[in-house]
Design an enzyme around this catalytic site. Structure first.
Site, mmCIF file in Angstrom:
data_model
loop_
_atom_site.group_PDB
_atom_site.id
_atom_site.type_symbol
_atom_site.label_atom_id
_atom_site.label_comp_id
_atom_site.label_asym_id
_atom_site.label_seq_id
_atom_site.Cartn_x
_atom_site.Cartn_y
_atom_site.Cartn_z
ATOM 1 C CE LYS A 133 -3.537 -2.517 2.675
ATOM 2 N NZ LYS A 133 -4.244 -2.283 4.166
ATOM 3 C CG ASP A 171 4.529 -2.409 13.096
ATOM 4 O OD1 ASP A 171 4.153 -1.275 13.678
ATOM 5 O OD2 ASP A 171 3.829 -3.002 12.551
ATOM 6 N N GLY A 220 -7.185 -6.757 14.331
ATOM 7 C CA GLY A 220 -7.412 -6.855 12.895
ATOM 8 C C GLY A 220 -7.370 -8.337 12.715
ATOM 9 C CG ASN A 221 -5.963 -12.032 9.531
ATOM 10 O OD1 ASN A 221 -6.796 -12.659 9.610
ATOM 11 N ND2 ASN A 221 -4.825 -12.221 8.814
#
Length: 405
Positions: A14, A156, A217-218
């Site tokens: 993305k 992250d 989320g997933n």
């Protein structure tokens, strides 16, 4: 300042382009000038390109070829070509920011990408095999398309570098610590953004708040945040630890792995697949890793789907309780990411267990598609917020700060 962001996943890349004033960082996320996405199908040689601009132009195209880097490069060309053109040429971009999932012990803060940084990201790929190699593909695509434009790695794991040793070190032999085996934590960009956004929404000083952020989320993780710093989190050495997830098991008894290797001749590769791809909601329900599909199966009387829901909620409540103990109290509970933002049932089920704290959910607000608002009742002793996580904007902010030091 024009800031391009690349957010790499295992099956997608993305991207978005922000324009930020050089002299002052905006307090809220602006609309991107351009957003792009490359989706890879089961056939690695086919990529689906999706692009949209702030002006309403869109592009949907399938392209062929074996090089994922070439697919990303093609997506980037749509910034300055065709109907989705928003800049005259790619050289107008001032900086490119990348989400890098694993930064290991050495990268606690965002850094300008050098050859040394690239080598470190590559070396850590064995700990984040679905994400770090994809981030490198994006970095190399930028080098090919934009030459020596500054590139920034935002990790992250970085936000969780403040974990105290008691929370970060596993109770195995101390040699593990010396080998770098410890709790790193993940979703840090999201946890950090959501905690700061929560303080902003409430008009409170971040340092004064005890916050639990639920990134559901997933992949799912929780973070306990005190004085604006992460002091505990559920993911660990890898993103497999902690909560039950879409297709990941989360925490299990390590003895199960030893048993399977001895009794069922499981290889490391098979264990990796089962624990990461065939467990969690998917493994228990037999339906899907997608919660809405599991909920649909529940309405049809599917026992395994109901069991998956019950287990998911049980482990979420247990995780929140663990974070609560680390904080010694709770001022704000935040829900974010796909499930956290879109599932009122999960929010309600999670909050029901903490009524003893004086936490009271407003049922109407919870059901009314809340975004960046407080959904607790006025007399609740704990504020409950649903926040749309904006990792891309958080990365753009880091880029702005690095270039304006």
């Amino acid at each position: 300042m024009k800031v391009l962001i690349l957010n790499a996943g295992s099956s997608s890349q993305k991207s978005c382009l922000y324009e930020i004033p050089d002299d002052a960082l905006l307090t809220e996320a602006p609309q991107p000038l351009w957003e792009g996405k490359v989706n890879w199908t089961q056939d690695r040689s086919v990529a689906e390109i999706e692009v949209k601009t702030a002006g309403g132009e869109t592009l949907h195209e399938s392209i062929y070829g074996d090089s994922r880097q070439a697919h990303v490069t093609y997506m980037l060309y749509t910034l300055s070509r065709g109907t989705t053109k928003v800049i005259g040429q790619l050289s107008e971009i001032d900086v490119v920011g990348h989400r890098v999932v694993h930064g290991g012990q050495n990268y606690r803060n965002s850094v300008i990408i050098t050859e040394e940084v690239k080598q470190a990201i590559a070396k850590l790929s064995n700990l984040a095999p679905a994400h770090n190699p994809a981030a490198l593909e994006g970095i190399e695509a930028i080098e090919k398309s934009l030459g020596d434009v500054p590139q920034v790695a935002v990790f992250d794991t970085g936000f969780h570098a403040t974990l105290p040793d008691a929370a970060a070190i596993y109770p195995g032999p101390f040699e593990w610590v010396e080998q770098g085996i410890r709790r790193y934590g993940f979703h840090g960009i999201s946890h950090q953004y959501c905690s700061a956004r929560a303080a902003q929404i409430l008009g409170r000083d971040l340092a004064s708040l005890r916050i639990i952020t639920c990134h559901l989320g997933n992949g799912c993780s929780l973070a306990a945040i005190k004085n604006g710093r992460s002091i505990d989190t559920t993911m660990g050495f890898t993103p497999l630890d902690g909560l039950m997830m879409g297709s990941r098991s989360g925490s299990i008894d390590p003895g199960i792995i030893v048993h399977l290797m001895r009794q069922s001749d499981y290889s490391a590769e098979r264990l990796d697949y089962v624990l990461n791809k065939a467990s969690g909601l998917r493994g228990i329900s037999g339906v899907s890793s997608d919660l809405p599909q599991v909920i649909e199966a529940i309405t049809q009387g599917n026992y395994r789907a109901q069991l998956a829901w019950d287990m998911y909620v049980h482990r979420l409540r247990s995780g929140i309780g663990s974070m609560l103990a680390s904080l010694g109290g709770l001022d704000v509970l935040v829900f974010t990411a796909g499930v956290g933002e879109k599932s009122p049932g999960i929010r309600q089920a999670a909050c029901e267990a903490f009524g003893f704290l004086g936490l009271k959910l407003d049922p109407e607000k919870n059901q009314n598609n809340p975004v960046d608002i407080d959904i607790a009742t006025a007399d609740s002793t704990v504020r409950v917020l649903v926040i749309h996580t904006q990792e891309d904007w958080a990365i753009a902010q880091q880029c702005w700060h690095l270039l304006n030091r």
